[in-house]
Motif scaffolding. Structure first.
Motif, PDB file in Angstrom:
ATOM      1  N   PHE A 177       0.804  -1.218   0.000  1.00 21.76           N
ATOM      2  CA  PHE A 177       0.000   0.000   0.000  1.00 21.76           C
ATOM      3  C   PHE A 177       0.839   1.271   0.000  1.00 21.76           C
ATOM      4  N   ALA A 178       2.096   1.173   0.425  1.00 22.73           N
ATOM      5  CA  ALA A 178       2.943   2.362   0.429  1.00 22.73           C
ATOM      6  C   ALA A 178       3.547   2.651  -0.941  1.00 22.73           C
ATOM      7  N   GLN A 179       3.729   1.631  -1.766  1.00 27.42           N
ATOM      8  CA  GLN A 179       4.390   1.819  -3.054  1.00 27.42           C
ATOM      9  C   GLN A 179       3.715   2.868  -3.946  1.00 27.42           C
ATOM     10  N   PRO A 180       2.375   2.877  -4.083  1.00 26.48           N
ATOM     11  CA  PRO A 180       1.759   3.916  -4.918  1.00 26.48           C
ATOM     12  C   PRO A 180       2.033   5.326  -4.413  1.00 26.48           C
ATOM     13  N   ILE A 181       2.081   5.505  -3.096  1.00 20.37           N
ATOM     14  CA  ILE A 181       2.385   6.830  -2.545  1.00 20.37           C
ATOM     15  C   ILE A 181       3.834   7.190  -2.840  1.00 20.37           C
ATOM     16  N   PHE A 182       4.740   6.236  -2.637  1.00 22.47           N
ATOM     17  CA  PHE A 182       6.142   6.486  -2.954  1.00 22.47           C
ATOM     18  C   PHE A 182       6.312   6.881  -4.422  1.00 22.47           C
ATOM     19  N   ALA A 183       5.665   6.118  -5.302  1.00 24.27           N
ATOM     20  CA  ALA A 183       5.794   6.370  -6.741  1.00 24.27           C
ATOM     21  C   ALA A 183       5.243   7.743  -7.111  1.00 24.27           C
ATOM     22  N   LEU A 184       4.098   8.115  -6.528  1.00 16.46           N
ATOM     23  CA  LEU A 184       3.482   9.410  -6.839  1.00 16.46           C
ATOM     24  C   LEU A 184       4.385  10.558  -6.426  1.00 16.46           C
ATOM     25  N   VAL A 185       4.891  10.518  -5.214  1.00 15.15           N
ATOM     26  CA  VAL A 185       5.740  11.603  -4.711  1.00 15.15           C
ATOM     27  C   VAL A 185       7.046  11.690  -5.494  1.00 15.15           C
ATOM     28  N   GLU A 186       7.686  10.559  -5.740  1.00 15.90           N
ATOM     29  CA  GLU A 186       8.980  10.558  -6.418  1.00 15.90           C
ATOM     30  C   GLU A 186       8.860  10.952  -7.887  1.00 15.90           C
ATOM     31  N   GLY A 211      25.255  -7.682  -6.840  1.00 18.65           N
ATOM     32  CA  GLY A 211      25.354  -6.819  -8.005  1.00 18.65           C
ATOM     33  C   GLY A 211      25.550  -5.379  -7.575  1.00 18.65           C
ATOM     34  N   VAL A 212      24.950  -4.472  -8.317  1.00 20.23           N
ATOM     35  CA  VAL A 212      25.071  -3.045  -8.027  1.00 20.23           C
ATOM     36  C   VAL A 212      23.730  -2.524  -7.534  1.00 20.23           C
ATOM     37  N   TYR A 213      23.752  -1.894  -6.378  1.00 20.16           N
ATOM     38  CA  TYR A 213      22.536  -1.308  -5.798  1.00 20.16           C
ATOM     39  C   TYR A 213      22.532   0.189  -6.056  1.00 20.16           C
ATOM     40  N   ASN A 214      21.431   0.685  -6.638  1.00 22.52           N
ATOM     41  CA  ASN A 214      21.292   2.112  -6.917  1.00 22.52           C
ATOM     42  C   ASN A 214      20.637   2.814  -5.733  1.00 22.52           C
ATOM     43  N   LEU A 215      21.424   3.596  -4.998  1.00 22.64           N
ATOM     44  CA  LEU A 215      20.924   4.327  -3.837  1.00 22.64           C
ATOM     45  C   LEU A 215      20.551   5.743  -4.237  1.00 22.64           C
ATOM     46  N   ASN A 216      19.295   6.105  -4.017  1.00 24.22           N
ATOM     47  CA  ASN A 216      18.816   7.456  -4.284  1.00 24.22           C
ATOM     48  C   ASN A 216      18.580   8.146  -2.948  1.00 24.22           C
ATOM     49  N   LEU A 217      19.274   9.254  -2.708  1.00 22.50           N
ATOM     50  CA  LEU A 217      19.198   9.921  -1.415  1.00 22.50           C
ATOM     51  C   LEU A 217      17.803  10.462  -1.128  1.00 22.50           C
ATOM     52  N   PHE A 218      17.120  10.969  -2.158  1.00 22.95           N
ATOM     53  CA  PHE A 218      15.772  11.492  -1.950  1.00 22.95           C
ATOM     54  C   PHE A 218      14.828  10.387  -1.496  1.00 22.95           C
ATOM     55  N   ARG A 219      14.898   9.222  -2.168  1.00 22.17           N
ATOM     56  CA  ARG A 219      14.056   8.092  -1.765  1.00 22.17           C
ATOM     57  C   ARG A 219      14.354   7.669  -0.336  1.00 22.17           C
ATOM     58  N   LEU A 220      15.635   7.618  -0.006  1.00 23.48           N
ATOM     59  CA  LEU A 220      16.022   7.203   1.338  1.00 23.48           C
ATOM     60  C   LEU A 220      15.472   8.151   2.397  1.00 23.48           C
ATOM     61  N   VAL A 221      15.627   9.445   2.171  1.00 25.49           N
ATOM     62  CA  VAL A 221      15.201  10.438   3.167  1.00 25.49           C
ATOM     63  C   VAL A 221      13.688  10.513   3.258  1.00 25.49           C
TER      64      VAL A 221
END
Length: 316
Positions: A177-186, A211-221
């Motif tokens: 249920f959180a994924q749609p909110i995350f996607a909308l904001v980002e 492998g390689v993990y893509n870290l996005n600071l905005f998503r993290l914060v």
């Protein structure tokens, strides 16, 4: 057959979902009739997703609700709303094809847009965001109750099993249920601030064996902030039955009844004032009245609880 295959190959080649063209005859097991990857869900996976999404924090207040209604009215209401939900789900499923092009709509909002227009989509989006945020809070309330409840102790093994079941459910359901909110904001943030490195830049972190993990600071914060805020709200407002009841009343009628009914009427061109049209409108109006009554009762319960409530404290 050759011309059809060539046309489909050309369509797939220009479809951003695919990097290369696929031979339809050889790859028909992997794409659907809209040129997109076939869904691999089964009855079992669909059932598991429905259980995760539907049997959530609200089910914890079901026993209390049944106790208020009694052994006669309680089962009747349960069966009635089960039928309504099942019936409107059938109506909704019939509206996932665009009435003009015949193509499949892949989201609830897309189905509303193709059948009812852009204005209704805005209303739908507002209700979905209110419901998703509220459900997230509800999940946190359920988790808090499972950890701090002192009103029932024996047998201890039963309480431990119940707590474990809630935690297992919440881990998956909160993410769903959180994924749609995350996607909308980002997505919105990336559009508004396309040049912001904080929002758009991914930091590549190599992880051995993964492998390689893509870290996005905005998503993290922002995601961390979101979880903290919903947790704090759930701790400040631990009126479980009333809060969940209000959120359920707020979202049930528009998402489960109103939009499926209106989309079905629009797509099937049900004549106004016909027997079927009247039947559908009676269902929608009846559920609206019940939802408003439930919301009013929940608000009244919250007001009463606020008179004796002390934040961050539990009562034995």
């Amino acid at each position: 057959m050759g011309d059809h295959t060539a046309t489909r190959n050309l369509q797939l080649h220009h479809n951003p979902v695919f990097d290369v063209s696929l031979n339809v005859e050889g790859g028909s097991n992997y794409i659907d009739d809209d040129g997109r990857p076939k869904r691999t869900g089964t009855v079992w996976t669909s059932s598991a997703h429905i259980i995760t999404a539907v049997i959530g924090s609200g089910v914890l207040s079901l026993a209390w609700a049944m106790a208020q209604l009694g052994w006669i009215a309680g089962p009747i209401v349960m069966v009635l709303f089960s039928f309504i939900t099942y019936y409107t789900s059938i109506l909704l499923a019939a509206c996932y094809r665009d009435p003009v092009t015949g193509k499949r709509n892949y989201t609830y909002s897309d189905a509303v847009r193709s059948n009812l227009g852009a204005l209704q989509v805005k209303f739908c989006g507002c209700v979905q965001n209110v419901a998703l945020f509220g459900i997230s809070i509800g999940f946190n309330i359920a988790a808090a109750i499972s950890m701090v409840d002192k009103g029932f102790h024996n047998p201890y093994w039963l309480i431990n099993i119940a707590n474990a079941a809630i935690v297992i459910h919440l881990v998956g359901a909160y993410q769903v249920f959180a994924q749609p909110i995350f996607a909308l904001v980002e997505k919105t943030a990336a559009k508004v601030f396309p040049d912001s490195q904080f929002i758009t830049k991914d930091i590549k972190i190599p992880i051995p064996g993964f492998g390689v993990y893509n870290l996005n600071l905005f998503r993290l914060v922002w995601r961390t902030f979101y979880v903290i805020i919903t947790t704090l709200i759930s701790m400040i407002l631990p009126f479980f039955n009333d809060v969940v009841g209000f959120l359920g009343a707020l979202a049930y009628w528009p998402l489960t009844v109103y939009f499926p009914v209106e989309m079905y009427i629009a797509q099937k061109k049900v004549p106004k004032w016909s027997t079927k049209w009247i039947f559908l409108q009676i269902i929608s109006l009846s559920v609206l009245v019940i939802a408003l009554a439930a919301a009013a009762g929940s608000v009244s319960g919250v007001v009463q609880n606020l008179k004796i409530y002390k934040p961050f404290k539990t009562s034995s």
